[in-house]
Design a protein around this motif. Structure first.
Motif, PDB file in Angstrom:
ATOM      1  N   ASN A 270      33.819  68.372   5.264  1.00 19.06           N
ATOM      2  CA  ASN A 270      35.204  68.248   5.701  1.00 19.06           C
ATOM      3  C   ASN A 270      35.579  69.364   6.678  1.00 19.06           C
ATOM      4  OD1 ASN A 270      38.169  69.099   5.367  1.00 19.06           O
ATOM      5  ND2 ASN A 270      38.154  67.049   4.507  1.00 19.06           N
TER       6      ASN A 270
ATOM      7  N   GLU B  43      33.121  67.244  13.464  1.00 14.38           N
ATOM      8  CA  GLU B  43      31.994  66.551  12.847  1.00 14.38           C
ATOM      9  C   GLU B  43      31.606  65.350  13.713  1.00 14.38           C
ATOM     10  OE1 GLU B  43      30.653  64.214   8.745  1.00 14.38           O
ATOM     11  OE2 GLU B  43      32.478  65.440   8.761  1.00 14.38           O
TER      12      GLU B  43
ATOM     13  N   SER C 120      29.157  62.357  13.601  1.00 15.52           N
ATOM     14  CA  SER C 120      28.356  61.624  12.618  1.00 15.52           C
ATOM     15  C   SER C 120      27.090  61.058  13.253  1.00 15.52           C
ATOM     16  CB  SER C 120      29.201  60.499  12.009  1.00 15.52           C
ATOM     17  OG  SER C 120      30.349  61.017  11.373  1.00 15.52           O
TER      18      SER C 120
ATOM     19  N   ILE D  26      40.460  61.179  13.948  1.00 11.81           N
ATOM     20  CA  ILE D  26      39.357  60.463  13.316  1.00 11.81           C
ATOM     21  C   ILE D  26      39.061  59.230  14.157  1.00 11.81           C
ATOM     22  CG2 ILE D  26      38.575  59.194  11.282  1.00 11.81           C
ATOM     23  CD1 ILE D  26      40.446  60.962   9.612  1.00 11.81           C
TER      24      ILE D  26
ATOM     25  N   GLY E 230      36.766  55.867  14.277  1.00  7.03           N
ATOM     26  CA  GLY E 230      36.026  55.029  13.337  1.00  7.03           C
ATOM     27  C   GLY E 230      34.592  54.780  13.763  1.00  7.03           C
TER      28      GLY E 230
ATOM     29  N   VAL F 111      44.278  58.304  13.934  1.00  7.03           N
ATOM     30  CA  VAL F 111      43.054  57.560  13.644  1.00  7.03           C
ATOM     31  C   VAL F 111      42.930  56.449  14.670  1.00  7.03           C
ATOM     32  CG1 VAL F 111      41.826  56.136  11.959  1.00  7.03           C
ATOM     33  CG2 VAL F 111      43.254  58.038  11.176  1.00  7.03           C
TER      34      VAL F 111
ATOM     35  N   ASN G 109      42.302  67.096  15.530  1.00  7.63           N
ATOM     36  CA  ASN G 109      42.586  66.417  14.270  1.00  7.63           C
ATOM     37  C   ASN G 109      42.665  64.898  14.463  1.00  7.63           C
ATOM     38  OD1 ASN G 109      43.193  66.214  11.474  1.00  7.63           O
ATOM     39  ND2 ASN G 109      45.389  66.170  11.925  1.00  7.63           N
TER      40      ASN G 109
ATOM     41  N   SER H 233      38.263  67.413  14.686  1.00  5.32           N
ATOM     42  CA  SER H 233      38.145  65.961  14.781  1.00  5.32           C
ATOM     43  C   SER H 233      36.844  65.483  14.155  1.00  5.32           C
ATOM     44  CB  SER H 233      38.243  65.509  16.241  1.00  5.32           C
ATOM     45  OG  SER H 233      39.551  65.703  16.733  1.00  5.32           O
ATOM     46  N   GLN H 234      36.834  64.209  13.737  1.00  8.83           N
ATOM     47  CA  GLN H 234      35.670  63.584  13.136  1.00  8.83           C
ATOM     48  C   GLN H 234      35.366  62.302  13.902  1.00  8.83           C
ATOM     49  OE1 GLN H 234      37.821  63.967   9.135  1.00  8.83           O
ATOM     50  NE2 GLN H 234      35.681  63.982   8.499  1.00  8.83           N
ATOM     51  N   ILE H 235      34.151  62.215  14.413  1.00  9.81           N
ATOM     52  CA  ILE H 235      33.731  61.049  15.178  1.00  9.81           C
ATOM     53  C   ILE H 235      32.752  60.256  14.321  1.00  9.81           C
ATOM     54  CG2 ILE H 235      32.859  60.210  17.377  1.00  9.81           C
ATOM     55  CD1 ILE H 235      35.329  62.041  17.599  1.00  9.81           C
ATOM     56  N   GLY H 236      33.079  58.990  14.031  1.00  7.94           N
ATOM     57  CA  GLY H 236      32.308  58.178  13.096  1.00  7.94           C
ATOM     58  C   GLY H 236      30.957  57.757  13.639  1.00  7.94           C
TER      59      GLY H 236
END
Length: 217
Positions: free
Chosen positions: A70, A146, A148, A182, A184, A198, A180, A163-166
């Motif tokens: 996280n 992150e 992925s 996300i 998908g 998102v 911040n 930020s999180q990249i799926g």
């Protein structure tokens, strides 16, 4: 070396140190699962509190890396372990492909097998760069991001911090993704994405907003 966390992602970080033949004095930290075993795989001590960490730092050096996924929690843990004398360092797989010119990887990043960094690409501190991620030329990734497995960042795109990249998402050239955010899994991002949201789909669309992060930054 102290790996923060002793579950999921921490096990993948362990494999990097195994590949690098750097297993001497490896330990893990887990103060959440207090009833868990005292050794991971029967080999590596699992420390349970700050006093044990301080003793470990005194005996074996104060380097640590974060084995938890996280982004915001990674930031909090960085602050905590630096405050008790730790030095956050990166773990970079020897199977990653890193360009020869202008590549920058910040402190405390975890880079896994088959990640590709093209010339001129940069990532900030505390990032996770998962298996088979590709950063093409001049991409800029902020802190505690992150990426992925299978993510592709095309030329000169920018990813904001936290930020999180799926998995298997693609970010097209010169696209800017805010802080911040996300994205998908499997998304194709064709337009800039603002902070705190998102976005999913092909092409990606914002489907909801997120609360701004509040970490005392």
């Amino acid at each position: 070396m102290l790996i923060i966390g002793a579950k999921g992602f921490a096990k993948e970080v362990l494999e990097v140190f195994h590949q690098l033949n750097q297993l001497d004095n490896i330990a893990f930290y887990d103060d959440v699962n207090v009833d868990s075993e005292h050794f991971l795989y029967g080999l590596f001590p699992i420390l349970k509190n700050e006093n044990e960490v301080k003793d470990f730092f005194n005996k074996y050096g104060n380097d640590f890396t974060i084995g938890i996924g996280n982004p915001q929690l990674r930031y909090v843990l960085m602050k905590k372990f630096i405050s008790i004398g730790g030095n956050m360092v990166s773990s970079i797989s020897n199977k990653a492909i890193i360009g020869s010119y202008g590549v920058k990887i910040g402190n405390g990043c975890n880079v896994l097998d088959n990640a590709i960094f093209s010339n001129g690409s940069s990532v900030g501190k505390g990032c996770i760069i998962y298996y088979n991620v590709t950063l093409t030329h001049d991409c800029e990734v902020g802190d505690f991001v992150e990426l992925s497995p299978g993510v592709t960042l095309l030329g000169s795109c920018k990813i904001g911090s936290f930020s999180q990249i799926g998995a298997n998402a693609t970010i097209l050239p010169k696209i800017k993704i805010g802080q911040n955010v996300i994205i998908g899994a499997g998304a194709v991002v064709t337009k800039d994405i603002p902070d705190n949201c998102v976005a999913v789909g092909l092409p990606s669309k914002v489907i909801r907003n997120l609360e701004p992060i509040n970490l005392g930054l």
